[in-house]
Design an enzyme around this catalytic site. Sequence first.
Site, mmCIF file in Angstrom:
data_model
loop_
_atom_site.group_PDB
_atom_site.id
_atom_site.type_symbol
_atom_site.label_atom_id
_atom_site.label_comp_id
_atom_site.label_asym_id
_atom_site.label_seq_id
_atom_site.Cartn_x
_atom_site.Cartn_y
_atom_site.Cartn_z
ATOM 1 N N CYS A 128 34.380 13.733 -18.207
ATOM 2 C CA CYS A 128 34.097 15.075 -17.705
ATOM 3 C C CYS A 128 32.797 15.612 -18.293
ATOM 4 O O CYS A 128 31.726 15.089 -18.014
ATOM 5 C CB CYS A 128 35.285 15.987 -17.964
ATOM 6 S SG CYS A 128 35.294 17.462 -16.928
ATOM 7 N N HIS B 20 39.351 12.545 -16.007
ATOM 8 C CA HIS B 20 39.975 12.560 -17.339
ATOM 9 C C HIS B 20 41.042 11.477 -17.467
ATOM 10 O O HIS B 20 42.238 11.769 -17.388
ATOM 11 C CB HIS B 20 40.640 13.914 -17.593
ATOM 12 C CG HIS B 20 39.733 15.021 -17.956
ATOM 13 N ND1 HIS B 20 39.158 15.162 -19.200
ATOM 14 C CD2 HIS B 20 39.304 16.084 -17.232
ATOM 15 C CE1 HIS B 20 38.418 16.261 -19.234
ATOM 16 N NE2 HIS B 20 38.474 16.827 -18.041
ATOM 17 N N GLU C 219 42.077 10.269 -20.054
ATOM 18 C CA GLU C 219 42.784 10.464 -21.324
ATOM 19 C C GLU C 219 43.908 11.491 -21.262
ATOM 20 O O GLU C 219 44.738 11.552 -22.170
ATOM 21 C CB GLU C 219 41.787 10.867 -22.420
ATOM 22 C CG GLU C 219 41.341 12.319 -22.408
ATOM 23 C CD GLU C 219 40.255 12.662 -21.400
ATOM 24 O OE1 GLU C 219 39.762 13.803 -21.425
ATOM 25 O OE2 GLU C 219 39.893 11.786 -20.595
#
Length: 294
Positions: free
Chosen positions: A110, A204, A206
């Site tokens: 991001c 994202h 993660e």
Amino acid sequence: MNSAQPPFRFLVAESETPEARKARRDSVGRSSGETYLDILRRLAPGATCDSIQPADADAALPPGTGLTGYDAVFLTGSPLHLYEETPETRRTVDFMRAVFAAGTPAFGSCAGLQVATVAAGGSVRPNARSPEAGFARQITPTEAGRTHPLLAGRPASYDAPAIHTDEVEALPPGAKLLAGNRVTAVQAAEIRFEGGVFWGVQYHPEIGLDEVAGALRRQSSTLVEAGLARGDEDAEAFAKQIDALHREPGRRDLAWRLGLDEQVTDERLRLAEMRNFIEALSRLGREGLLAVGK
């Protein structure tokens, strides 16, 4: 991780402001950097993981360390707008330039991609089409992306957690565009600058579904302004469905209703880019990673 590889030393660069860190902790119990630290410790058991907040005026590496002493740097998401000239954006971009100059490989998601873009001479702007809120849909690798190790294992089209109001306007000279979709042209890229290399994505990998729901709640007013929700109650209803799928990831009815498949609901698949970066670093070593694609 390759058993011959000594334990990694990683640095997580969290460019959220103190206010943003607090808001995220209040919402989902952890800052963006703390999410990264948790994932890295699971993907690379035994790794030493330090952190720094480069946007902060008092940011400093741990005593006795330097950027060249790390195997990799990881840049988290952040609400900073990189096209604004502020002390926070200047400090964050200067930090990334130092990472490039140190020759330390880096990965980011991001805002991490946006920071690396600006540091290497590219540009960032507000989203030209629409915010991506919740998930980036139908991300498609480019010809270069189909063979790049960052996207190894990803199918011809996939979704991923995403929530952003800014995007890369122009990649730096020499950068490789690795993936995009109809909303955001730059979804994944490789950037080389001053002897360093960065692999990054606009989405994202993660974050889990609970963090997606938390982000939607924190940014509900933005969704309303963009016409993606008629009111805060619409955003909350969407967030509740995502929360429910987080609690019961095997519920096919919720996955179907949200239009999601295992690329999002299966954590192992969702983390593909982070795992690929670490595996490439383990397999090739720092110097080998710098040479990939040259």
